[in-house]
Design an enzyme around this catalytic site. Structure first.
Site, mmCIF file in Angstrom:
data_model
loop_
_atom_site.group_PDB
_atom_site.id
_atom_site.type_symbol
_atom_site.label_atom_id
_atom_site.label_comp_id
_atom_site.label_asym_id
_atom_site.label_seq_id
_atom_site.Cartn_x
_atom_site.Cartn_y
_atom_site.Cartn_z
ATOM 1 N N ALA A 122 0.500 -1.235 -0.140
ATOM 2 C CA ALA A 122 0.368 -0.305 -0.056
ATOM 3 C C ALA A 122 0.889 0.745 0.040
ATOM 4 C CB ALA A 122 -1.131 0.225 0.901
ATOM 5 N N GLY B 49 0.234 -4.816 0.668
ATOM 6 C CA GLY B 49 -0.290 -5.384 -0.199
ATOM 7 C C GLY B 49 -0.217 -6.068 -1.131
ATOM 8 N N GLU C 275 -0.780 -9.656 0.268
ATOM 9 C CA GLU C 275 -2.519 -9.983 0.874
ATOM 10 C C GLU C 275 -3.213 -9.700 -1.078
ATOM 11 O OE1 GLU C 275 -2.631 -7.467 4.248
ATOM 12 O OE2 GLU C 275 -1.766 -6.344 2.406
ATOM 13 N N GLU D 150 4.415 -4.938 7.786
ATOM 14 C CA GLU D 150 3.360 -3.077 8.588
ATOM 15 C C GLU D 150 4.143 -3.270 9.781
ATOM 16 O OE1 GLU D 150 0.868 -5.361 5.201
ATOM 17 O OE2 GLU D 150 2.510 -5.750 6.291
#
Length: 260
Positions: free
Chosen positions: A66, A111, A114, A134
């Site tokens: 992200a 992300g 993911e 993260e």
């Protein structure tokens, strides 16, 4: 919707989505995730599309995560809203009727990892790197990583990747079951498309119902999952493709499926 950060093409029943923010290593900001969700909804409703491929532009990154620059200024309410957008989009990808193949051509971090876990099958290039960094940034995975990654690789490996914020290479990802296959980068897309074509030649309804049965079964007890399998198995016998597939077998000819 005009897409600024995504490229899209479709040929012979195979759709290709390319995350296209090469200067940001294809990091996912709000605009990109929103575009992705819009496109996924359109593809899911397109009966002509049999298989979906998701990849990143360039040779360095699938999706590097992200967008940290965008996230760095968010408060708790805004952070939760951003996470929800990503979660909802990846859940739509996971639940698309069509099989989705991730062609992981470089960094798949945060992300990006993911996103790959929301896909049905993952093929990686030799230079691919995976991780959930993260906790090193003071946050948890927010796009489904705490849930999907342990389901893909098991609790132990999933927790280790998340708790350490570490990074693993493609061969280690293959060893722990995070990816199905590792190939040289120059062979990645050809290998992925060969797989997509192999899937696309089969009866579309049967493939899609198989995906639905697998996804549902993973999230419930085995008896409930088997009961759902029984329903979709019986449903197949109401399709023209079942008649064609079994007829072709009996007649010793190649089946021609229509998705009906």
């Amino acid at each position: 919707m005009d897409y600024k950060n995504i490229l899209y093409s479709a040929e012979n029943g195979i759709a290709t989505i390319t995350i296209n923010r090469p200067k940001a290593l294809n990091a996912l900001n709000t605009e990109t995730v929103s575009e992705l969700r819009d496109l996924v909804g359109k593809i899911a409703a397109d009966s002509e599309i049999k298989v979906v491929v998701i990849t990143g532009s360039g040779s360095k990154s699938f999706v590097a995560g992200a967008d940290i620059v965008e996230m760095s200024t968010k408060n708790a309410v805004e952070g939760r809203a951003f996470g929800k957008i990503g979660q909802d989009t990846f859940t739509e990808i996971e639940n698309m009727p069509q099989p989705v193949i991730a062609a992981i051509n470089g960094f798949a971090l945060g992300g990006g990892c993911e996103l790959s876990c929301a896909c049905d099958i993952r093929y990686a290039s030799e230079n691919a790197k995976f991780g959930q960094p993260e906790v090193g940034l003071g946050i948890t995975p927010g796009f489904g990583g705490t849930q999907r990654l342990p389901r893909v690789v098991g609790r132990g490996y999933g927790k280790e990747l998340i708790f350490t914020a570490g990074m693993i290479d493609a061969q280690e990802a293959y060893r722990i079951g995070l990816v199905n296959k590792v190939v040289p980068q120059e062979e990645l897309m050809d290998t992925v498309y060969a797989l997509a074509k192999k899937i696309a030649k089969n009866a579309p309804i049967a493939v899609q119902l198989s995906k639905a049965a697998i996804n549902r079964g993973i999230n419930c007890d085995v008896i409930t999952g088997i009961a759902y399998e029984d329903e979709v198995f019986g449903l197949c016998f109401a399709t023209e493709d079942q008649k064609e597939g079994m007829g072709a077998f009996v007649e010793k000819r190649k089946a021609t499926f229509t998705g009906k």
